[in-house]
Scaffold this active site. Structure first.
Site, short mmCIF file in Angstrom:
data_model
loop_
_atom_site.label_atom_id
_atom_site.label_comp_id
_atom_site.label_asym_id
_atom_site.label_seq_id
_atom_site.Cartn_x
_atom_site.Cartn_y
_atom_site.Cartn_z
N ARG A 129 0.83 -1.20 0.00
CA ARG A 129 0.00 0.00 0.00
C ARG A 129 0.87 1.26 0.00
NH1 ARG A 129 -2.67 2.54 4.32
NH2 ARG A 129 -4.56 3.65 3.72
N LYS A 194 3.37 -8.69 11.84
CA LYS A 194 2.70 -8.70 10.54
C LYS A 194 2.89 -10.04 9.83
CE LYS A 194 2.11 -5.92 6.35
NZ LYS A 194 2.40 -4.64 5.69
N ARG A 329 -0.96 3.80 13.17
CA ARG A 329 0.19 3.40 13.98
C ARG A 329 -0.17 3.54 15.45
NH1 ARG A 329 1.36 1.93 9.75
NH2 ARG A 329 3.19 2.33 8.46
#
Length: 332
Positions: A129, A194, A329
């Protein structure tokens, strides 16, 4: 290594990879004889394969060996796992980007079937992204793109990346008992690291048919040295589940899961998925900073609303935020 290599070079390298895939040591002489080229040429090809993420050891006096056995993607094996009547799955040895390949087909006027998929062993220009690179070493992970079409136009895509994340989470929870969390708007997390991401790209008009390319990158077994390429905590499925991962099976099951989920999304929109996302919200009730708009927004993350907008509690009020350029974040 360039994606514009001669087809015969790619075929030769595919042959070499298939020979090395068993994880055993193969002499340079034997590889050269089987390929019909010199040992010096074998060494050059080995170097090129190392550049696309294959961890190959050169053992003096013995030959070459992969760091670990490699399970290659195989169209015939994927077909064995596909549901009857499923759209085609195309396999590429090395490509620039699976999303780019589907978009090129659309630009060239090719007719694509809803649910058609391209997967690749490696990407030389994988995209995340906001224009970020997506590290795509050979044979280690899943690089998957699927074509879809929304008859109601671009506005019907609201919340689509979240729906795709939910579909992946449901599949991995069912297949591997892997508890996924989702980070708005497009990331997959396990144990606060992640695991993968989603890139949805749209072409079309606001109130006309809209072509959709859904890209998914999923870490399966990241090779050593991945931390030098990925600048955030990450994990892979092999670290998180007590099971062998069959990538061919996973590709076929992911295609089926997405098709079923997107059919429901077409009829019902995002409303039916909001609670599913909120149950998996990686930043639930945390103070976060949302950047990418005109100025950063700080608030307590309350999940998403029924349109897929990120909801923050700010100064005693709930406010929703949308937009492809926003990123989330945890507040430092």
């Amino acid at each position: 290594m360039s994606v514009r290599q001669l087809p015969q070079t790619l075929a030769l390298q595919r042959q070499m990879i298939q020979q090395l895939a068993d994880g055993k040591t193969h002499s340079g002489e034997a590889l050269a004889q089987q390929a019909g080229i010199s040992r010096a040429a074998i060494a050059k090809h080995i170097s090129q394969l190392q550049q696309i993420g294959l961890e190959i050891f050169a053992i003096s006096g013995k030959g070459y060996r992969l760091a670990q056995p490699l399970q290659l993607l195989d169209v015939a094996k994927m077909k064995q796992w596909q549901t009857a009547g499923s759209p085609e799955i195309l396999l590429q040895h090395l490509t620039d980007s699976t999303n780019t390949q589907l978009l090129k087909r659309l630009q060239d006027g090719q007719s694509l079937e809803k649910g058609q998929v391209i997967v690749a062993e490696a990407q030389s220009a994988g995209r995340g992204r906001r224009g970020n690179d997506w590290y795509s070493p050979f044979g280690s992970n899943l690089y998957f793109s699927m074509y879809w079409r929304l008859e109601q136009g671009i506005q019907a895509a609201m919340g689509l990346s979240l729906v795709v994340g939910i579909a992946i989470a449901q599949l991995l929870e069912r297949r591997y008992q892997c508890p996924l969390k989702l980070k708005w708007p497009n990331d997959l997390y396990v144990n606060h690291k992640k695991l993968g991401g989603v890139l949805v790209e749209l072409t079309g008009q606001t109130h006309a048919d809209c072509d959709v390319v859904i890209g998914i990158g999923l870490n399966i077994q990241m090779p050593a040295g991945g931390e030098t390429k990925i600048h955030q905590p990450f994990t892979d499925l092999m670290q998180e589940v007590d099971a062998q991962i069959d990538r061919n099976q996973l590709v076929a099951e992911l295609q089926h899961q997405l098709i079923q989920t997107l059919k429901h999304f077409e009829v019902h929109g995002f409303t039916d998925f909001a609670s599913e996302f909120n149950q998996r919200n990686e930043f639930d009730e945390q103070t976060v900073q949302l950047t990418g708009g005109s100025e950063p927004q700080i608030g307590v993350c309350k999940g998403v609303d029924h349109q897929g907008g990120l909801t923050l509690q700010q100064d005693g009020q709930l406010k929703s935020y949308f937009g492809g350029e926003l990123s989330l974040r945890g507040k430092q």
